[in-house]
Design a protein around this motif. Structure first.
Motif, PDB file in Angstrom:
ATOM      1  N   ALA A 592       0.830  -1.202   0.000  1.00  0.00           N
ATOM      2  CA  ALA A 592       0.000   0.000   0.000  1.00  0.00           C
ATOM      3  C   ALA A 592       0.868   1.258   0.000  1.00  0.00           C
ATOM      4  O   ALA A 592       0.544   2.257  -0.678  1.00  0.00           O
ATOM      5  CB  ALA A 592      -0.927  -0.015   1.219  1.00  0.00           C
ATOM      6  N   LEU A 593       1.969   1.260   0.735  1.00  0.00           N
ATOM      7  CA  LEU A 593       2.865   2.418   0.746  1.00  0.00           C
ATOM      8  C   LEU A 593       3.457   2.666  -0.640  1.00  0.00           C
ATOM      9  O   LEU A 593       3.591   3.821  -1.066  1.00  0.00           O
ATOM     10  CB  LEU A 593       3.982   2.197   1.764  1.00  0.00           C
ATOM     11  CG  LEU A 593       3.615   2.367   3.241  1.00  0.00           C
ATOM     12  CD1 LEU A 593       4.795   1.996   4.132  1.00  0.00           C
ATOM     13  CD2 LEU A 593       3.177   3.790   3.533  1.00  0.00           C
ATOM     14  N   LYS A 594       3.835   1.604  -1.328  1.00  0.00           N
ATOM     15  CA  LYS A 594       4.377   1.760  -2.690  1.00  0.00           C
ATOM     16  C   LYS A 594       3.321   2.369  -3.610  1.00  0.00           C
ATOM     17  O   LYS A 594       3.638   3.221  -4.459  1.00  0.00           O
ATOM     18  CB  LYS A 594       4.840   0.411  -3.221  1.00  0.00           C
ATOM     19  CG  LYS A 594       6.045  -0.162  -2.487  1.00  0.00           C
ATOM     20  CD  LYS A 594       6.404  -1.538  -2.992  1.00  0.00           C
ATOM     21  CE  LYS A 594       7.567  -2.129  -2.196  1.00  0.00           C
ATOM     22  NZ  LYS A 594       7.878  -3.516  -2.623  1.00  0.00           N
ATOM     23  N   ARG A 595       2.057   1.950  -3.469  1.00  0.00           N
ATOM     24  CA  ARG A 595       0.983   2.505  -4.305  1.00  0.00           C
ATOM     25  C   ARG A 595       0.778   3.983  -4.015  1.00  0.00           C
ATOM     26  O   ARG A 595       0.556   4.790  -4.912  1.00  0.00           O
ATOM     27  CB  ARG A 595      -0.308   1.728  -4.059  1.00  0.00           C
ATOM     28  CG  ARG A 595      -0.289   0.319  -4.664  1.00  0.00           C
ATOM     29  CD  ARG A 595      -1.500  -0.484  -4.263  1.00  0.00           C
ATOM     30  NE  ARG A 595      -2.749   0.155  -4.668  1.00  0.00           N
ATOM     31  CZ  ARG A 595      -3.950  -0.268  -4.323  1.00  0.00           C
ATOM     32  NH1 ARG A 595      -4.062  -1.332  -3.536  1.00  0.00           N
ATOM     33  NH2 ARG A 595      -5.029   0.363  -4.727  1.00  0.00           N
ATOM     34  N   ILE A 596       0.872   4.354  -2.702  1.00  0.00           N
ATOM     35  CA  ILE A 596       0.680   5.759  -2.351  1.00  0.00           C
ATOM     36  C   ILE A 596       1.783   6.624  -2.934  1.00  0.00           C
ATOM     37  O   ILE A 596       1.544   7.754  -3.374  1.00  0.00           O
ATOM     38  CB  ILE A 596       0.621   5.909  -0.809  1.00  0.00           C
ATOM     39  CG1 ILE A 596      -0.721   5.426  -0.293  1.00  0.00           C
ATOM     40  CG2 ILE A 596       0.866   7.335  -0.379  1.00  0.00           C
ATOM     41  CD1 ILE A 596      -0.880   5.538   1.195  1.00  0.00           C
ATOM     42  N   LYS A 597       3.014   6.114  -2.942  1.00  0.00           N
ATOM     43  CA  LYS A 597       4.112   6.904  -3.505  1.00  0.00           C
ATOM     44  C   LYS A 597       3.916   7.129  -5.004  1.00  0.00           C
ATOM     45  O   LYS A 597       4.355   8.152  -5.545  1.00  0.00           O
ATOM     46  CB  LYS A 597       5.443   6.202  -3.227  1.00  0.00           C
ATOM     47  CG  LYS A 597       5.837   6.215  -1.746  1.00  0.00           C
ATOM     48  CD  LYS A 597       7.190   5.598  -1.514  1.00  0.00           C
ATOM     49  CE  LYS A 597       7.516   5.516  -0.035  1.00  0.00           C
ATOM     50  NZ  LYS A 597       7.573   6.834   0.595  1.00  0.00           N
ATOM     51  N   ARG A 598       3.271   6.158  -5.680  1.00  0.00           N
ATOM     52  CA  ARG A 598       2.994   6.325  -7.119  1.00  0.00           C
ATOM     53  C   ARG A 598       1.720   7.111  -7.369  1.00  0.00           C
ATOM     54  O   ARG A 598       1.635   7.897  -8.302  1.00  0.00           O
ATOM     55  CB  ARG A 598       2.889   4.949  -7.780  1.00  0.00           C
ATOM     56  CG  ARG A 598       4.201   4.170  -7.785  1.00  0.00           C
ATOM     57  CD  ARG A 598       4.033   2.811  -8.429  1.00  0.00           C
ATOM     58  NE  ARG A 598       3.614   2.923  -9.825  1.00  0.00           N
ATOM     59  CZ  ARG A 598       3.240   1.889 -10.579  1.00  0.00           C
ATOM     60  NH1 ARG A 598       3.225   0.672 -10.054  1.00  0.00           N
ATOM     61  NH2 ARG A 598       2.878   2.064 -11.837  1.00  0.00           N
ATOM     62  N   TYR A 599       0.723   6.896  -6.511  1.00  0.00           N
ATOM     63  CA  TYR A 599      -0.570   7.573  -6.661  1.00  0.00           C
ATOM     64  C   TYR A 599      -0.931   8.228  -5.324  1.00  0.00           C
ATOM     65  O   TYR A 599      -1.669   7.668  -4.509  1.00  0.00           O
ATOM     66  CB  TYR A 599      -1.654   6.569  -7.061  1.00  0.00           C
ATOM     67  CG  TYR A 599      -1.280   5.718  -8.255  1.00  0.00           C
ATOM     68  CD1 TYR A 599      -1.270   6.254  -9.548  1.00  0.00           C
ATOM     69  CD2 TYR A 599      -0.892   4.384  -8.094  1.00  0.00           C
ATOM     70  CE1 TYR A 599      -0.902   5.474 -10.631  1.00  0.00           C
ATOM     71  CE2 TYR A 599      -0.529   3.606  -9.183  1.00  0.00           C
ATOM     72  CZ  TYR A 599      -0.533   4.160 -10.448  1.00  0.00           C
ATOM     73  OH  TYR A 599      -0.175   3.398 -11.515  1.00  0.00           O
ATOM     74  N   PRO A 600      -0.410   9.435  -5.054  1.00  0.00           N
ATOM     75  CA  PRO A 600      -0.595  10.081  -3.740  1.00  0.00           C
ATOM     76  C   PRO A 600      -2.049  10.342  -3.369  1.00  0.00           C
ATOM     77  O   PRO A 600      -2.350  10.539  -2.196  1.00  0.00           O
ATOM     78  CB  PRO A 600       0.179  11.400  -3.902  1.00  0.00           C
ATOM     79  CG  PRO A 600       1.139  11.164  -5.022  1.00  0.00           C
ATOM     80  CD  PRO A 600       0.442  10.225  -5.948  1.00  0.00           C
ATOM     81  N   ASN A 601      -2.967  10.337  -4.346  1.00  0.00           N
ATOM     82  CA  ASN A 601      -4.373  10.619  -4.035  1.00  0.00           C
ATOM     83  C   ASN A 601      -5.090   9.426  -3.403  1.00  0.00           C
ATOM     84  O   ASN A 601      -6.195   9.591  -2.872  1.00  0.00           O
ATOM     85  CB  ASN A 601      -5.106  11.061  -5.299  1.00  0.00           C
ATOM     86  CG  ASN A 601      -4.597  12.410  -5.813  1.00  0.00           C
ATOM     87  OD1 ASN A 601      -4.172  13.242  -5.022  1.00  0.00           O
ATOM     88  ND2 ASN A 601      -4.627  12.607  -7.138  1.00  0.00           N
TER      89      ASN A 601
END
Length: 1008
Positions: A592-601
């Motif tokens: 989930a952290l990796k996804r947030i770094k790619r898609y901050p929204n």
């Protein structure tokens, strides 16, 4: 700097110093001579004072008969300046040397005062006073500049005379000493430079007395042996010399003293200050006086420890080399440049069938087979020409015609100019080669049988085509016959998703990039089911090194893969609830952290849940019921969350939840509300209804997080904040919580250190009788004197001490301090014998196995009557393990130790079994006392507590009394005792002692 360079510099400086000393001595002798010759004559001529012709004054008659003109000529030829002045300091006589020194002619000086000539008249007057005061001549130095601008330094001997008529004179004989001063300065500089060179030398230099005591050393000597200069001056060379080297050194020193040798140098061992051994080369010479008698030794010491270590290492290396040669399984012999053998190891002699003496010289070739000697000589010539290693095979013909085939390798040894200095020859016995070849044939037969009947699958495959040969171990798991497989290859059987990787590895093998490879793959059997197998493939080459074919080993691992899958599942799931465990949860959060770094929204939230009071359920109903409760909670959590969310059990009664793709923080709080609501419903376990709640911490994921553990940590911090806020609720993490948590961690670390360093202080708050207004005892209250933060309130550190278990050693220390203090007061103030010391006892202390023994030991150490000790426990302690607590409390009461129930009414209701405990006193919490004036209800609560205490045969103590109104109300309710700021704040031991010295009574204070 080398020893030779140092010695040269020292010798040059010594010569310069000696020359300067010779010149100065000559000047001094000349001046003494002039003074002895002319002093009395000059006085006689200028003062007409009769000389003393006594027998003790030799030569007087001769002086009196001198011609004055001759005396003047003599005085004027003297190089030292001479003058005579009247008592009024006017010049009466000066010689030529004086005129030349001051830069005036004689006629310019006679009759003139010295004030005109010298500006230093104050100095002259001062010296004249000294002459008059001492009654004898005075010698002094003066710096001045003469009439022509030349600066001089003059040493003057001044005398005072009176003739027969009473006329008085000043007579001075001087000496120009500028050159002498310059020579002295030069000599001093030479000496300083000499000492500096010696002190900075890389070698040690020392002066030793004849009995070996150090008289002086340079810093280099101390560096070698590890001692300071001041330490060495208290020692002798025997103290530093290695015990076995003392005797020989003393013998050489005695020979030096006796003149048998001029000096000596010796390598010897010294004992360093740290106990280690230092090797040094000591050069010792003997200084003698002018009578050629010995004065002292001069020692120059060079540290040769590194050289000694190198020599020892070289010896060790040579010894190891020789040892290796002796035990080497390979025959080795050395030839000199002419080809003659100079050394052969035992194995070389054994192979050649000769003894070592027989091998030496040209003997090493005598047992070489006649047909092979030419090969050996050609090998030797080739090495000589090309300077490269050469290998060849030849035979040694031993006794009884026994033949030894050897593989020989030889190389030349060359010096720096590439000139051959010798040859190194190795021979390996290969006589068993034929035996090995036969063994190889048998091995090939064994391989055939092994291949056919091996329990694993084996196949020989052409380099770029199908199988050439397969065994039953390959046919059976795949369901094919041998004939069916011979038209296929491994690539035809591997799952399509994995065949590309297999072909890449095969290509690397054929290209000699790798020696072999091993892969796990899925294979399709003849009936279509998947077989998991481990395949190892190697490339087989012929004796020329050319590729022949591929050999594959095929192991069916389907059963193992099934077990591994189960192990993987177990590794990432909780065995009790079946939920994902911490490892799997953290992996999901990391994703989930990796996804947030790619898609901050995108928004995610982590909920950390801890079941409130789970320990009570687990302890009271047993671990089996506790496990069933955890399973039930896991089921309810899965029911109230979305399928995309993850619920995990972290361990014990802790759960974590990952909410994915939420819109905002409200979605997380709604989920927390749902969880709190569903967990609020009773659980039915084996016919029992169990009601529980949970504390929840919420942390929102953000790109600022680097690791999943950080998110879980922050949610955990928020959960603890929810617990402290009253449980059965949630809290959202913020940075303030993190700072607070770090502060608590730092405080915990400081607390551990504080216990070790005794940073705590015990303060004592008086407890007073509300009836007689007299002192009845003290309550011991611990305070923390932090070295940086100052006094820290118990409210801050006691909870941490409770949680970490540090309350046990801290509580024991407070109990011992309090007992010692009350005993000290009883000894000092006899009227305090009835006072009681109240000390708080924590729940963790009550659970300590050795509590009773510890209290007994403290009472024995302090010699305190147990009746003077009152232990205070909180109401909540009675709720945990009531049977165990009751047993401990009865043991304490049996020792006449009184018990007090602290903060009564603030915890869980314990009225139903309060009478079961041997409590003497009930303490009314300050929260009730402080609100007594607000409304009648609060007063009734206090009244009820006092009444209950009296009904159960207990007395009551009110805490937090601050006003006379509160005191009056408590007295009207028949409350026996009280404490609070109205009487006194907690006092340190000295202030409490001062209070006891006054024998306080608060009746007057009450009236005020």
């Amino acid at each position: 700097m080398s020893e030779r360079q140092l010695a040269t510099q020292i010798e040059d400086l010594s010569k310069q110093i000696a020359e300067l000393q010779t010149t100065l001595q000559a000047e001094i002798k000349a001046r003494e001579y002039v003074e002895s010759l002319l002093w009395k004559q000059e006085i006689a001529e200028n003062t007409a004072k009769p000389l003393d012709p006594s027998p003790g004054n030799p030569g007087v008659e001769h002086l009196l008969n001198w011609d004055p003109q001759l005396a003047n000529q003599i005085v004027n030829t003297i190089a030292d300046p001479i003058f005579v002045q009247s008592e009024q300091h006017r010049y009466l006589m000066v010689n030529d040397a004086f005129c030349q020194l001051v830069g005036y002619r004689r006629e310019q000086l006679i009759g003139q005062s010295d004030e005109r000539i010298f500006p230093q008249v104050d100095l002259f007057r001062k010296q004249e006073k000294r002459v008059l005061a001492w009654g004898s001549p005075v010698e002094y130095e003066v710096h001045f500049t003469n009439a022509v601008g030349t600066t001089h330094i003059l040493s003057t001997k001044l005398s005072y005379f009176e003739d027969g008529s009473g006329e008085k004179f000043w007579v001075g004989i001087g000496r120009e000493i500028s050159q002498q001063k310059e020579m002295e300065l030069t000599m001093l500089e030479c000496q300083e430079r000499f000492l500096d060179i010696i002190d900075q030398a890389a070698v040690g230099i020392a002066q030793l007395s004849l009995d070996g005591q150090f008289l002086w050393t340079n810093s280099g000597f101390g560096k070698i042996v590890g001692y300071a200069d001041s330490e060495l001056l208290q020692m002798s060379f025997q103290d530093l010399t290695y015990a076995e080297d003392v005797g020989p050194s003393l013998e050489l020193c005695q020979a030096l003293i006796n003149g048998l040798i001029p000096k000596f140098s010796k390598e010897k061992r010294y004992v360093h200050k740290d106990g280690s051994v230092v090797w040094g080369n000591a050069t010792v010479s003997l200084a003698r006086n002018s009578e050629d008698k010995p004065k002292y030794f001069v020692v120059v010491l060079t540290d040769i420890s590194d050289r000694k270590r190198t020599e020892q290492a070289l010896q060790d290396s040579e010894h190891r080399y020789y040892s290796l040669m002796q035990v080497s399984p390979v025959g080795i012999f050395h030839l000199d440049a002419s080809g003659e053998c100079v050394y052969a190891n035992p194995h070389a002699c054994e192979i050649a069938g000769l003894g070592l003496v027989e091998m030496l010289g040209e003997g090493w070739v005598q047992n070489i087979h006649p047909q092979d000697r030419l090969v050996v000589f050609e090998q030797l010539q080739y090495i000589h020409k090309h300077r490269t290693k050469v290998s060849c095979k030849y035979r040694f013909l031993r006794a009884n015609n026994q033949v030894n085939w050897v593989l020989s390798e030889a190389i030349a040894q060359c010096d720096k100019e590439d000139k051959i200095t010798g040859y190194v020859w190795t021979v390996t016995n290969i006589s068993e080669l034929k035996v090995t070849e036969e063994a190889l044939r048998q091995s090939e037969e064994q391989f055939r049988h092994t291949f056919e009947y091996a329990p694993i699958g084996m196949a020989i495959q052409s380099l770029h085509g199908p199988f050439l040969r397969v065994n039953q171990g390959l046919c059976e798991p795949l369901g094919y016959t041998a004939e069916e497989l011979l038209g296929k290859s491994f690539a035809d059987l591997i799952h399509p998703e994995e065949v590309t990787a297999f072909l890449e590895q095969k290509q690397h093998l054929l290209a000699a990039k790798i020696a072999s490879f091993q892969m796990e793959n899925r294979y399709f059997a003849k009936d279509g089911h998947v077989v998991h197998a481990l395949l190892k493939m190697v490339l087989v080459r012929d004796f020329m090194g050319d590729p022949l074919h591929l050999l594959g080993q095929f192991v069916d691992i389907s059963d193992r893969k099934q077990v591994e899958q189960q192990l993987v599942h177990d590794a990432f799931h909780d065995a009790l609830t079946g939920l994902p465990n911490r490892a799997m949860f953290l992996e999901r959060v990391s994703t989930a952290l990796k996804r947030i770094k790619r898609y901050p929204n995108q928004l995610f939230a982590v909920l950390f849940l801890d079941v409130d009071r789970f320990k009570i359920v687990n302890d009271s109903m047993g671990p089996v019921m506790g496990d069933r409760l955890l399973i039930a909670i896991a089921d309810k959590l899965n029911q109230c969350l979305r399928s995309t969310d993850m619920v995990a059990r972290l361990g014990g009664d802790e759960f974590s939840i990952l909410l994915e793709d939420i819109k905002d923080i409200k979605d997380a709080t709604k989920a927390a509300d749902r969880i709190l609501e569903i967990l609020g419903s009773p659980f039915t376990l084996n016919g029992y209804e169990v009601v529980t709640t949970a504390s929840i911490g919420i942390a929102m994921l953000s790109p600022a997080y680097e690791q999943a553990e950080q998110v879980l940590r922050d949610a955990d911090i928020a959960m603890y904040r929810a617990k402290r806020a009253g449980k059965a609720r949630y809290e959202i993490f913020d940075k303030v919580m993190y700072s607070y948590a770090l502060g608590l961690l730092q405080l915990e670390n400081d607390l551990r250190r504080a216990i070790e360093k005794r940073e705590f202080r015990v303060h004592y708050q008086p407890i007073t009788s509300l009836i007689s207004a007299t002192l009845t005892g003290f309550e011991a209250l611990v305070r923390w004197a932090h070295p940086e933060k100052g006094m820290i309130s118990p409210v801050e550190f006691i909870p941490i001490a409770e949680e970490t278990g540090l309350i046990v050693p801290l509580g024991e220390w407070v109990l011992r301090e309090a007992c010692q203090q009350i005993k000290k007061w009883q000894d000092e103030f006899p009227w305090t014998a009835s006072l009681k010391m109240s000390v708080n006892l924590s729940a963790k202390q009550l659970r300590e196995r050795h509590l009773i023994q510890t209290i007994d030991d403290i009472l024995m150490e302090t010699n305190l009557n147990p009746n003077c000790l009152k232990l205070e426990i909180t109401e909540s302690v009675l709720m945990e393990n009531t049977d165990v607590v009751a047993k401990i409390l009865w043991q304490l009461r049996s020792r006449n130790i009184e018990l007090s129930l602290d903060d009564f009414g603030t915890g869980y209701s314990s009225l139903s079994y309060l009478h079961s405990f041997p409590v003497n006193t009930v303490k009314i919490d300050r929260s009730f006392v402080s609100r007594m004036n607000e409304n009648e209800e609060n007063s009734e609560i206090v009244k009820a507590i006092v009444t209950l205490a009296h009904t159960l045969g207990m007395d009551a103590v009110a805490e937090g009394i601050e006003t006379s109104e509160q005191l009056a109300q408590l007295k009207s309710l028949a409350c026996e005792q009280g404490q609070g700021y109205f009487f006194s704040k907690p006092l340190d031991s000295q202030a409490a002692t001062d209070l006891l010295a006054k024998a306080p009574n608060w009746l007057n204070h009450e009236e005020e």
